[in-house]
Design an enzyme around this catalytic site. Structure first.
Site, PDB file in Angstrom:
ATOM      1  N   ASP A 224     103.613  36.259   7.052  1.00  0.00           N
ATOM      2  CA  ASP A 224     103.900  35.106   7.258  1.00  0.00           C
ATOM      3  C   ASP A 224     103.640  33.779   8.028  1.00  0.00           C
ATOM      4  O   ASP A 224     103.342  32.890   7.418  1.00  0.00           O
ATOM      5  CB  ASP A 224     105.283  34.852   7.702  1.00  0.00           C
ATOM      6  CG  ASP A 224     106.410  34.378   6.850  1.00  0.00           C
ATOM      7  OD1 ASP A 224     105.853  33.884   5.563  1.00  0.00           O
ATOM      8  OD2 ASP A 224     106.980  33.447   7.453  1.00  0.00           O
TER       9      ASP A 224
ATOM     10  N   SER B 241     108.045  44.920   5.169  1.00  0.00           N
ATOM     11  CA  SER B 241     109.236  45.502   6.556  1.00  0.00           C
ATOM     12  C   SER B 241     108.512  46.469   7.320  1.00  0.00           C
ATOM     13  O   SER B 241     108.602  46.595   8.309  1.00  0.00           O
ATOM     14  CB  SER B 241     110.157  46.267   6.175  1.00  0.00           C
ATOM     15  OG  SER B 241     111.530  44.865   6.065  1.00  0.00           O
TER      16      SER B 241
ATOM     17  N   ASP C  18      93.888  40.259   1.381  1.00  0.00           N
ATOM     18  CA  ASP C  18      94.385  39.421   2.124  1.00  0.00           C
ATOM     19  C   ASP C  18      95.077  37.996   0.089  1.00  0.00           C
ATOM     20  O   ASP C  18      94.738  37.985  -0.149  1.00  0.00           O
ATOM     21  CB  ASP C  18      93.503  38.707   2.837  1.00  0.00           C
ATOM     22  CG  ASP C  18      94.455  37.101   3.979  1.00  0.00           C
ATOM     23  OD1 ASP C  18      95.370  36.865   3.348  1.00  0.00           O
ATOM     24  OD2 ASP C  18      93.433  36.413   3.887  1.00  0.00           O
TER      25      ASP C  18
ATOM     26  N   GLY D 209     106.020  46.011   8.553  1.00  0.00           N
ATOM     27  CA  GLY D 209     104.657  45.775   9.729  1.00  0.00           C
ATOM     28  C   GLY D 209     105.663  45.747  11.213  1.00  0.00           C
ATOM     29  O   GLY D 209     105.946  46.507  12.046  1.00  0.00           O
TER      30      GLY D 209
HETATM   31  P1  ADP Z   1     107.835  42.342   8.393  1.00  0.00           P
HETATM   32  O1  ADP Z   1     107.924  41.339   9.640  1.00  0.00           O
HETATM   33  O2  ADP Z   1     108.624  42.301   6.643  1.00  0.00           O
HETATM   34  O3  ADP Z   1     107.375  43.723   8.652  1.00  0.00           O
HETATM   35  P2  ADP Z   1     104.882  42.059   8.650  1.00  0.00           P
HETATM   36  O4  ADP Z   1     104.158  41.192   8.024  1.00  0.00           O
HETATM   37  O5  ADP Z   1     104.427  42.401   9.802  1.00  0.00           O
HETATM   38  O6  ADP Z   1     106.065  42.183   8.267  1.00  0.00           O
HETATM   39  O7  ADP Z   1     104.229  43.181   7.480  1.00  0.00           O
HETATM   40  C1  ADP Z   1     104.215  43.654   6.753  1.00  0.00           C
HETATM   41  C2  ADP Z   1     103.111  43.801   6.022  1.00  0.00           C
HETATM   42  O8  ADP Z   1     101.938  43.247   5.682  1.00  0.00           O
HETATM   43  C3  ADP Z   1     102.278  44.919   7.338  1.00  0.00           C
HETATM   44  O9  ADP Z   1     101.697  46.207   6.118  1.00  0.00           O
HETATM   45  C4  ADP Z   1     101.188  43.709   7.846  1.00  0.00           C
HETATM   46  O10 ADP Z   1     100.139  44.483   7.257  1.00  0.00           O
HETATM   47  C5  ADP Z   1     100.747  42.820   6.396  1.00  0.00           C
HETATM   48  N1  ADP Z   1      99.913  42.344   6.326  1.00  0.00           N
HETATM   49  C6  ADP Z   1      99.625  40.674   7.142  1.00  0.00           C
HETATM   50  N2  ADP Z   1      98.890  40.066   6.706  1.00  0.00           N
HETATM   51  C7  ADP Z   1      98.839  40.024   5.543  1.00  0.00           C
HETATM   52  C8  ADP Z   1      97.961  39.087   4.968  1.00  0.00           C
HETATM   53  N3  ADP Z   1      97.083  38.429   5.398  1.00  0.00           N
HETATM   54  N4  ADP Z   1      97.994  39.897   3.558  1.00  0.00           N
HETATM   55  C9  ADP Z   1      98.636  40.979   3.148  1.00  0.00           C
HETATM   56  N5  ADP Z   1      99.170  41.774   4.210  1.00  0.00           N
HETATM   57  C10 ADP Z   1      99.531  41.080   4.796  1.00  0.00           C
END
Ligand code: ADP
Length: 170
Positions: free
Chosen positions: A34, A117, A10, A119
């Site tokens: 985010d 990007s 995380d 997710g």
């Molecule tokens: P985007 O809109 O740029 O795709 P997302 O947040 O939806 O951004 O996803 C980007 C990556 O961050 C994904 O692989 C997601 O699983 C990951 N992610 C989500 N929560 C966390 C976290 N707490 N720490 C690190 N990575 C995370």
């Protein structure tokens, strides 16, 4: 020598000078990484973001980290995947370069990145990992940091980054 670490975890828990968040263009929070960053940083982060007035994709902005262990948050907006022919690769690469530019400008020594990007924005993970690690490799040739960390949330993302790391040799 900069240490590059790829880990599963995380990003909000990372004890680094700055964590990068993958925001959307409004910079007003949302889901995914985010959402987690805003939740961990507390409401002052949203107030700081509101003052920035958004951020185009491929660019980066910086705010304090408030309640996060990280002192700073670098907000970058990745490309939304549209099939691969809309300049997505170049925009994603630019995100990494802009984050590094901000980090250098602020004299930061350690920075943690999520997988930008891949997710909600739907960028294919292996392709994104190749771009991320190529940019990181390039940056490490030019500038010395203490530590760069790539924090992968999901196991498949972690596996992809580790494979690409071996392939690219960074
Ligand atoms: P985007 O809109 O740029 O795709 P997302 O947040 O939806 O951004 O996803 C980007 C990556 O961050 C994904 O692989 C997601 O699983 C990951 N992610 C989500 N929560 C966390 C976290 N707490 N720490 C690190 N990575 C995370």
């Amino acid at each position: 020598m900069t240490t590059l670490t790829i880990m599963q975890g995380d990003i909000t828990r990372q004890n680094v000078d700055a964590i990068v968040t993958a925001a959307n263009a409004a910079l007003l929070g949302g889901g995914g990484v985010d959402g987690a960053v805003h939740e961990a940083a507390g409401p002052d982060l949203l107030i700081a973001c509101q003052k920035l007035g958004g951020c185009p994709s491929g660019e980066a902005r910086i705010t304090p980290g408030y309640r996060l262990p990280a002192r700073w948050v670098i907000h970058t907006v990745g490309p939304v995947w549209q099939g691969g022919n809309a300049g997505e690769d170049a925009i994603l690469a630019q995100c990494y370069r802009q984050c590094f530019a901000v980090a250098r400008e602020y004299g930061l020594r350690s920075v943690a990145f999520p997988s930008i990007s891949t997710g909600a924005f739907g960028f294919p993970v292996r392709r994104a990992a190749r771009i991320a690690l190529t940019e990181i490799k390039q940056m490490l040739r030019q500038t010395e940091f203490e530590s760069i960390v790539v924090v992968c949330f999901e196991p498949e993302v972690y596996t992809a980054y580790r494979m690409l790391r071996a392939e690219i040799g960074v």
